[in-house]
Design an enzyme around this catalytic site. Sequence first.
Site, PDB file in Angstrom:
ATOM      1  N   HIS A 193      41.751  22.957 -14.292  1.00 38.21           N
ATOM      2  CA  HIS A 193      42.422  23.691 -13.201  1.00 38.21           C
ATOM      3  C   HIS A 193      43.703  22.988 -12.741  1.00 38.21           C
ATOM      4  CE1 HIS A 193      37.961  24.551 -12.449  1.00 38.21           C
ATOM      5  NE2 HIS A 193      38.449  25.663 -12.974  1.00 38.21           N
ATOM      6  N   HIS A 223      39.232  23.420  -5.744  1.00 37.27           N
ATOM      7  CA  HIS A 223      39.449  24.712  -6.410  1.00 37.27           C
ATOM      8  C   HIS A 223      38.063  25.254  -6.759  1.00 37.27           C
ATOM      9  CE1 HIS A 223      41.361  27.575  -9.333  1.00 37.27           C
ATOM     10  NE2 HIS A 223      40.109  27.540  -9.756  1.00 37.27           N
ATOM     11  N   ILE A 225      36.074  31.338  -4.151  1.00 38.10           N
ATOM     12  CA  ILE A 225      35.148  30.887  -3.108  1.00 38.10           C
ATOM     13  C   ILE A 225      35.919  30.171  -1.999  1.00 38.10           C
ATOM     14  CG2 ILE A 225      33.209  29.340  -2.611  1.00 38.10           C
ATOM     15  CD1 ILE A 225      32.203  29.894  -5.485  1.00 38.10           C
ATOM     16  N   LYS A 245      44.586  38.486 -20.733  1.00 37.13           N
ATOM     17  CA  LYS A 245      45.129  38.852 -19.421  1.00 37.13           C
ATOM     18  C   LYS A 245      46.638  38.684 -19.485  1.00 37.13           C
ATOM     19  CE  LYS A 245      41.357  37.116 -16.612  1.00 37.13           C
ATOM     20  NZ  LYS A 245      40.926  35.914 -15.956  1.00 37.13           N
ATOM     21  N   ARG A 270      48.855  30.307 -20.972  1.00 36.09           N
ATOM     22  CA  ARG A 270      47.922  29.332 -20.428  1.00 36.09           C
ATOM     23  C   ARG A 270      47.183  28.686 -21.595  1.00 36.09           C
ATOM     24  NH1 ARG A 270      41.931  30.108 -18.368  1.00 36.09           N
ATOM     25  NH2 ARG A 270      41.615  28.007 -17.571  1.00 36.09           N
ATOM     26  N   GLU A 320      48.168  30.547 -10.236  1.00 39.12           N
ATOM     27  CA  GLU A 320      48.413  29.849 -11.502  1.00 39.12           C
ATOM     28  C   GLU A 320      49.427  30.594 -12.372  1.00 39.12           C
ATOM     29  OE1 GLU A 320      44.128  29.934 -11.443  1.00 39.12           O
ATOM     30  OE2 GLU A 320      44.124  28.168 -12.734  1.00 39.12           O
ATOM     31  N   ASN A 338      47.248  34.966 -20.825  1.00 38.00           N
ATOM     32  CA  ASN A 338      46.071  34.095 -20.847  1.00 38.00           C
ATOM     33  C   ASN A 338      45.122  34.712 -21.865  1.00 38.00           C
ATOM     34  OD1 ASN A 338      43.798  32.597 -20.430  1.00 38.00           O
ATOM     35  ND2 ASN A 338      43.689  32.959 -18.220  1.00 38.00           N
ATOM     36  N   ARG A 385      27.158  26.738 -14.151  1.00 36.28           N
ATOM     37  CA  ARG A 385      27.182  25.373 -14.714  1.00 36.28           C
ATOM     38  C   ARG A 385      26.632  24.373 -13.704  1.00 36.28           C
ATOM     39  NH1 ARG A 385      33.404  25.373 -16.101  1.00 36.28           N
ATOM     40  NH2 ARG A 385      33.498  27.631 -16.183  1.00 36.28           N
TER      41      ARG A 385
HETATM   42  P1  ADP Z   1      37.351  32.513 -11.709  1.00 33.39           P
HETATM   43  O1  ADP Z   1      37.034  31.059 -11.777  1.00 33.39           O
HETATM   44  O2  ADP Z   1      36.584  33.333 -12.689  1.00 33.39           O
HETATM   45  O3  ADP Z   1      38.836  32.816 -11.628  1.00 33.39           O
HETATM   46  P2  ADP Z   1      37.395  33.338  -8.911  1.00 33.39           P
HETATM   47  O4  ADP Z   1      38.394  32.322  -8.479  1.00 33.39           O
HETATM   48  O5  ADP Z   1      37.792  34.766  -8.921  1.00 33.39           O
HETATM   49  O6  ADP Z   1      36.725  32.961 -10.305  1.00 33.39           O
HETATM   50  O7  ADP Z   1      36.118  33.166  -7.931  1.00 33.39           O
HETATM   51  C1  ADP Z   1      34.962  33.926  -8.093  1.00 33.39           C
HETATM   52  C2  ADP Z   1      33.978  33.539  -6.986  1.00 33.39           C
HETATM   53  O8  ADP Z   1      34.566  33.835  -5.708  1.00 33.39           O
HETATM   54  C3  ADP Z   1      32.666  34.301  -7.059  1.00 33.39           C
HETATM   55  O9  ADP Z   1      31.568  33.412  -6.866  1.00 33.39           O
HETATM   56  C4  ADP Z   1      32.780  35.242  -5.878  1.00 33.39           C
HETATM   57  O10 ADP Z   1      31.529  35.599  -5.336  1.00 33.39           O
HETATM   58  C5  ADP Z   1      33.571  34.421  -4.903  1.00 33.39           C
HETATM   59  N1  ADP Z   1      34.114  35.285  -3.837  1.00 33.39           N
HETATM   60  C6  ADP Z   1      35.055  36.231  -3.929  1.00 33.39           C
HETATM   61  N2  ADP Z   1      35.189  36.885  -2.740  1.00 33.39           N
HETATM   62  C7  ADP Z   1      34.294  36.327  -1.881  1.00 33.39           C
HETATM   63  C8  ADP Z   1      33.935  36.540  -0.519  1.00 33.39           C
HETATM   64  N3  ADP Z   1      34.536  37.489   0.222  1.00 33.39           N
HETATM   65  N4  ADP Z   1      32.974  35.767   0.021  1.00 33.39           N
HETATM   66  C9  ADP Z   1      32.355  34.809  -0.704  1.00 33.39           C
HETATM   67  N5  ADP Z   1      32.643  34.561  -2.001  1.00 33.39           N
HETATM   68  C10 ADP Z   1      33.592  35.296  -2.580  1.00 33.39           C
END
Ligand code: ADP
Length: 398
Positions: free
Chosen positions: A177, A205, A329, A17, A88, A382, A10, A238
Amino acid sequence: MSQSLILVINCGSSSLKFGLFPVGAEEPTLSGLAECLGDADSRVIFKADGKKETLAIAGGAHDQALEAVIEHIRARGELDSVLAIGHRVVHGGEHFHASALITPEVEAAIEACAALAPLHNPAHLLGIRVSRACLPSLPQVAVFDTAFHQTMPRAAYLYALPMKLYRDHGVRRYGAHGTSHRFVAAAAVAELGLDAANHGIVIAHLGNGASAAAIKNGESVDTTMGMTPLEGLVMGTRSGDVDPGSLVYIGDKLGLDLAGIDKLLNKESGLLGLSELSNDCRTLEEAAAEGHEGAMVALDVFAHRLARHIGGLATSLDRLDAVVFTGGIGENSNKLRAMTLAKLATFGIEVDADANDRCIRGKAGVISRGNGPKAMVINTNEEFMIACDTALLAGITA
Ligand code: ADP
């Protein structure tokens, strides 16, 4: 020979990555990240067997980073087992409805889509070219974030703008996504034992970027993300949906030109803009628990918008079997899931609070009870999807 391996890449503008997947395996045996590429402190971080190793490549750009990755794989005695490379690619426009073996024509088409993803596609092309230069004999495959959403009907993908903009400039909704939505949709069908030819699922997602999608019988029929990664849900920085008319007003009040508006919407809005604290959901949950008003407002708006979109997406389905949460999240925030699902009671979804609280940090499963639509958590993967498509298109079996 040992296990056949697929290298998944990626490539971003200043990072790369990677993951090394045995064919058919859901987790890589080696993964890592090259970051700050081109800077004095550029480095590659390798992760394998639960250990981390950092290699400084001062001033190194993408080519040095990939050479370092290849050297590392060689030192593990695995380079001869790497049989293909999967990339990707964020935007495949209307050209790509599925993943594609990279040929000069495919590369030209990815280049043609760069206008729609000016920050991403040029970086992906760089990754493809550097990979070819380093490992010229290997087949390469492009896996597009937009491809899964190409099944959206016209009514879902068109904006109510002059048709000329679509015809002449490709202005339409493409979604994002898609690789995650495709993986999660298939996993939900398998885990819930749904009929492959008759099901309806809404997937949320939720990561730093976020989108929800309606899946009818395995196909995406609508999604919240639009032409750019800005439409739809509230995201880390965003805005998601805003009244386009308000932008004229904001530009006028703040003296912002289009570039200023773009920055405001992409970098200063979302959870960060609302909370005036952080773009990070975990930080906001902690702050909200201590009574931080901005954090509470940000989470409230996030959940409200998400529930509203999930309800809207359900109108594209014949039936609603499940609402699935994924992404950082979606997989971890039991709080936001509970807040969102509480607003979806009209659909007959009944939350199982204990199950919801249990599904964090890698634990997934059904978080509802009763006979209504299921709510569930699925950990997305992914990279595994990219490895699978790459093996398939390159004709590699385990
Ligand atoms: P990306 O889109 O960059 O791949 P991720 O899928 O890793 O992002 O998601 C990042 C989000 O997930 C951040 O807002 C982070 O705070 C949230 N997150 C990760 N672990 C937790 C948790 N234990 N509780 C709440 N939110 C979390």
